[in-house]
Design a protein around this motif. Sequence first.
Motif, short mmCIF file in Angstrom:
data_model
loop_
_atom_site.label_atom_id
_atom_site.label_comp_id
_atom_site.label_asym_id
_atom_site.label_seq_id
_atom_site.Cartn_x
_atom_site.Cartn_y
_atom_site.Cartn_z
N ALA A 178 0.81 -1.14 0.01
CA ALA A 178 0.06 0.13 0.03
C ALA A 178 0.80 1.18 0.07
N LEU A 179 1.86 1.30 0.81
CA LEU A 179 2.93 2.63 0.90
C LEU A 179 3.58 2.66 -0.55
N ASN A 180 3.90 1.63 -1.21
CA ASN A 180 4.38 1.70 -2.59
C ASN A 180 3.38 2.43 -3.46
N SER A 181 2.08 2.10 -3.33
CA SER A 181 1.09 2.90 -3.98
C SER A 181 1.16 4.29 -3.73
N ILE A 182 1.26 4.75 -2.36
CA ILE A 182 1.10 6.15 -2.36
C ILE A 182 2.48 6.97 -2.66
N TYR A 183 3.52 5.92 -2.70
CA TYR A 183 4.93 6.57 -3.11
C TYR A 183 4.73 6.96 -4.66
N SER A 184 4.21 5.93 -5.49
CA SER A 184 4.17 6.16 -6.81
C SER A 184 3.32 7.19 -7.10
N LEU A 185 2.18 7.56 -6.39
CA LEU A 185 1.34 8.71 -6.54
C LEU A 185 2.23 9.89 -6.14
N SER A 186 2.92 10.04 -4.78
CA SER A 186 3.76 11.34 -4.75
C SER A 186 4.65 11.65 -5.71
N ILE A 187 5.31 10.75 -6.23
CA ILE A 187 6.31 11.12 -7.29
C ILE A 187 5.70 11.91 -8.39
N ILE A 188 4.53 11.64 -9.00
CA ILE A 188 3.92 12.51 -10.01
C ILE A 188 3.11 13.64 -9.29
N GLN A 189 3.17 13.92 -8.17
CA GLN A 189 2.33 14.95 -7.37
C GLN A 189 0.91 14.90 -7.66
N SER A 190 0.56 13.73 -7.62
CA SER A 190 -0.93 13.65 -7.84
C SER A 190 -1.70 14.27 -6.74
N LYS A 191 -2.93 14.94 -7.31
CA LYS A 191 -3.71 15.64 -6.27
C LYS A 191 -4.61 14.89 -5.49
N ASP A 192 -4.49 13.40 -5.86
CA ASP A 192 -5.40 12.32 -4.98
C ASP A 192 -4.48 11.76 -3.98
N THR A 193 -3.51 12.13 -3.76
CA THR A 193 -2.48 11.73 -2.80
C THR A 193 -3.06 11.88 -1.38
N PRO A 194 -3.39 13.00 -1.01
CA PRO A 194 -4.08 13.17 0.26
C PRO A 194 -5.25 12.23 0.53
N ARG A 195 -6.16 11.82 -0.51
CA ARG A 195 -7.36 11.06 -0.59
C ARG A 195 -6.81 9.64 -0.22
N VAL A 196 -5.81 9.26 -0.84
CA VAL A 196 -5.41 8.09 -0.75
C VAL A 196 -4.77 7.52 0.53
N ILE A 197 -3.96 8.48 1.19
CA ILE A 197 -3.66 8.25 2.59
C ILE A 197 -4.83 8.19 3.64
N LEU A 198 -5.72 8.98 3.24
CA LEU A 198 -7.03 8.79 4.12
C LEU A 198 -7.59 7.51 4.02
N ILE A 199 -7.76 7.03 2.65
CA ILE A 199 -8.24 5.62 2.69
C ILE A 199 -7.40 4.72 3.25
N LEU A 200 -6.25 4.85 3.07
CA LEU A 200 -5.02 3.88 3.59
C LEU A 200 -5.29 3.74 5.30
N SER A 201 -5.42 4.90 5.93
CA SER A 201 -5.55 5.15 7.23
C SER A 201 -6.56 4.28 7.85
N ASP A 202 -7.83 4.45 6.93
CA ASP A 202 -8.92 3.61 7.12
C ASP A 202 -8.80 2.19 7.14
N ILE A 203 -8.08 1.62 6.01
CA ILE A 203 -7.53 0.35 5.83
C ILE A 203 -6.79 -0.17 6.97
N MET A 204 -5.86 0.60 7.43
CA MET A 204 -4.71 0.21 8.42
C MET A 204 -5.45 0.07 9.84
N ARG A 205 -6.50 0.78 9.96
CA ARG A 205 -7.51 0.81 11.28
C ARG A 205 -8.17 -0.53 11.33
#
Length: 347
Positions: A178-205
């Motif tokens: 999952a962190l690899n996916s966020i890393y890929s988005l952060s490299i291209i500076q995707s505007k969806d990165t914050p949303r993905v982090i929020l979704i990942l936090s739900d999954i982690m919980r």
Amino acid sequence: MTTFFKKLRSTYIYHWIIWIILIFFKLIMDYSVFGNFLFLMNIKIFMVSIILFYIHYYLFLPFLIRQTPKKIFIITISFIIIYVGLMIIFLPPMPKHPPFNTKDFSKTGKMLPLRKGMNIYDIFFKIGIFSIIFSTLLFFVDKWIENGKKIKALEFERQSSELKILREQINPHFFFNALNSIYSLSIIQSKDTPRVILILSDIMRYVLNTKSTLKNNLNDEISNIKKYIEIQSIRFSKFNNMNYEFYGNFDAYEIEPLLLLTFVENAFKYADLKKGRLEIKVHLENGTLNFFISNFYENKSYESNEDSKLGIENTKMKLNLLYPDKYDLQIDNNGSEYKVNLKLQLN
């Protein structure tokens, strides 16, 4: 003392059922032969039998089985010799005259009992032999049942430990992907990165909260998979060849936590969406879960990757531990397309 009485009420309750059956059978037999229940005499007989039975059952046999095989043999032979010797000593003399004559028969043709009382020989030898044989038989039957329960308990402990290890192994693997996916988005500076982090936090919980549970609601498990798919859909948003189908009343069933997520992770991790479609279908019908996933990949097989092998082997072990004879897992890898088809009986 409380434990002792609980044992009598539960584990050995069938002893009392057997005693009741034996007493009832003896009364009926006496009535059919002698025309009399001989109630008082039978009560005396069975009281003596029960006392001798449980002396042998709770004192002598437990002492005997704690000895070495050599001592068991010596004690058993000594007991038999002493017992037979005492039988001969206390053997009553043979009667000089027949114990009954034709006047002893009733008009109905029933026989009368040969004697009204019991002597030492009857108590300790005739009744004693029955009590010893009967108690020995039931003692080893009870030990066999008890050992069977212990084996099942140990097997359950072993399976629980294995399952705990499997759960601990898969969680770091999941977070790494999952962190690899966020890393890929952060490299291209995707505007969806914050949303993905929020979704990942739900999954982690969700993942962390499932460590102490045996099974999760299937609907919650499917929702967690959908969140993971959403992260990957954002990551691969430029592709338009991903298809997902979810059908069934998932809320009515439970499933092992994160059981299906491994296959979903691997599909996205190795998928070559330029080469072909990625499909995920989850259908639930009549308590049977049909899980299908397929993806194309390029110049790489799951079997050559240690992470993939670990995740799939863990899932297979979970299925064997938790759903023996209730699942059918088919995995097909033709060198360019990977397919997983799992049928799992949940009810």
